[in-house]
Design an enzyme around this catalytic site. Structure first.
Site, mmCIF file in Angstrom:
data_model
loop_
_atom_site.group_PDB
_atom_site.id
_atom_site.type_symbol
_atom_site.label_atom_id
_atom_site.label_comp_id
_atom_site.label_asym_id
_atom_site.label_seq_id
_atom_site.Cartn_x
_atom_site.Cartn_y
_atom_site.Cartn_z
ATOM 1 C CB ILE A 1 49.003 26.718 39.403
ATOM 2 C CG1 ILE A 1 48.387 25.317 39.293
ATOM 3 C CG2 ILE A 1 49.137 27.352 38.026
ATOM 4 C CD1 ILE A 1 46.940 25.308 38.827
ATOM 5 C CB SER A 2 51.665 30.691 38.865
ATOM 6 O OG SER A 2 52.311 31.905 38.597
ATOM 7 C CG PHE A 3 53.573 34.042 42.608
ATOM 8 C CD1 PHE A 3 54.307 34.008 41.429
ATOM 9 C CD2 PHE A 3 53.536 35.237 43.316
ATOM 10 C CE1 PHE A 3 54.984 35.124 40.979
ATOM 11 C CE2 PHE A 3 54.208 36.354 42.867
ATOM 12 C CZ PHE A 3 54.930 36.308 41.692
#
Length: 410
Positions: free
Chosen positions: A238-240
């Site tokens: 998730i995300s980075f």
């Protein structure tokens, strides 16, 4: 007005500041899986609008304290499910307070540990099958949670999940853990160096480019468990975390499927894109004489560098284990992955409202990957155009988990 009738005094209103508005949406979106009360979030937002953006941490910390006290009262009265729900709200409110608290300070650590404690209290009330893990890695302890679905019937599919720059294990439970458990997946939520959960107990932790070094160690733990089917082992970031899992998948053949939400193949370019309004690439717009260290930041006048930019710069330097701003962006050149080196099936997710650079990297990954890629871009009309689809987690999870079910032939 004493004899009037109105529906409510609560108003659905956010903030002019896009970052504050996104963080409010992030909190509201978690309500779909028990992470927040919509009414309490809107009441908190009203207080912050009145007091000013600087009050965010105090407002959400006070809300979390109230929710935790309510949970304790319910637990003492024997109302276990009510206590669980309020502990979960408290855990996520402490996370919201933690977000805007200066990274690495005593207050930041205190709020993070309070979030963890409230979450574990919720799991105890719910009697959820959860195990805490502390992985020893290069002299650090990396935290993780193992969850077993209530319908567990022996060996089955396992989802290994990691968040990114500012997500936490507790928030990840709301974002994907609950939905995966409902579908019968075993879930291992993991952290690496530099991440928020690790920083709560490891003050000098920092991100490393070779994320396969710690992801593979977590996979060892998963595959040591007899209930894990090695042919149905998936990895989600998730995300980075999209970078973390793609880098790991490029080096780890035991991963049978990978989900990147969103795909990040060049972390430096991704971060530089956040600085477009401030001149662009620091290594191009700053001279060595204009470079600054952690000790220099507080000496820079606010007129030259607003407080929010100072805190972002401080966090970047510390989280990547560097001494100056330019050193940080030079080090970031090591944070990249060749999509062609990833051969397992992949699901690439992105929101149409995330901006040009995330979408460019999403497309580059899909076009250059060495294995089959399924693309999914979420739209404004779906209420899911935001980063990681935080405005519509149920849709995001339906897409993700349906794809995993299909690919791993459950």
């Amino acid at each position: 007005m004493a004899d009037s009738t109105v529906r409510s005094t609560t108003r659905v209103a956010g903030f002019e500041d896009p970052e504050l508005d996104f963080q409010l949406l992030r909190q509201l979106g978690s309500a779909a899986y028990g992470g927040a009360s919509v009414g309490e979030c809107l009441a908190a937002a009203a207080r912050i609008r009145e007091a000013g953006p600087h009050s965010w941490t105090d407002v959400f910390a006070e809300l979390a304290d109230q929710q935790r006290t309510n949970a304790q009262q319910l637990s003492a009265a024997g109302h276990r499910l009510g206590a669980r729900d309020r502990y979960l709200h408290a855990a996520n409110s402490y996370r919201a307070a933690e977000y805007f608290s200066p990274f690495g300070t005593d207050r930041h650590v205190e709020l993070g540990l309070a979030s963890r404690a409230a979450f574990l209290a919720a799991m105890a009330e719910n009697r959820t099958e959860i195990e805490e893990f502390w992985l020893s890695w290069r002299g650090q302890r990396l935290p993780g949670y193992w969850f077993t679905p209530q319908s567990d019937g022996g060996r089955g599919p396992t989802l290994v999940v990691t968040s990114g720059f500012d997500g936490t294990l507790e928030e990840t439970y709301f974002q994907i853990g609950v939905a995966a458990l409902e579908r019968g997946w075993r879930v291992l939520q993991i952290c690496g160096p530099g991440q928020m959960d690790t920083a709560r107990t490891e003050s000098t932790t920092s991100f490393v480019p070779d994320t396969e070094s710690w992801v593979s160690a977590w996979i060892d733990i998963a595959l040591d468990r007899p209930e894990v089917d090695p042919d149905r082992l998936a990895l989600l970031g998730i995300s980075f975390g999209g970078y973390f899992v793609l880098r790991a998948a490029a080096h780890e053949p035991r991963i049978r499927a990978v989900v990147a939400n969103s795909p990040v193949v060049d972390l430096r370019a991704y971060l530089v894109s956040f600085l477009a309004g401030m001149g662009g690439d620091p290594e191009q717009v700053l001279t060595p004489e204009e470079d600054f260290s952690l000790d220099d930041i507080d000496q820079i006048p606010d007129a030259e560098m607003p407080p929010t930019v100072k805190e972002m710069s401080r966090s970047l330097i510390r989280r990547f284990g560097q001494t100056t701003f330019l050193n940080t962006f030079h080090y970031l050149r090591e944070f990249n992955v060749d999509p062609a080196s990833i051969t397992c099936p992949a699901l690439a997710l992105v929101g149409s409202g995330e901006g040009g650079e995330p979408i460019r990297q999403y497309e580059e990954f899909a076009e250059r990957s060495g294995g089959p890629v399924t693309r999914r871009m979420f739209t404004t009309a779906e209420g899911a155009d935001t980063h990681c689809q935080l405005g519509n987690l149920t849709l995001s999870n339906a897409v993700t988990l349906d794809w995993l079910d299909d690919v791993l032939n459950r």
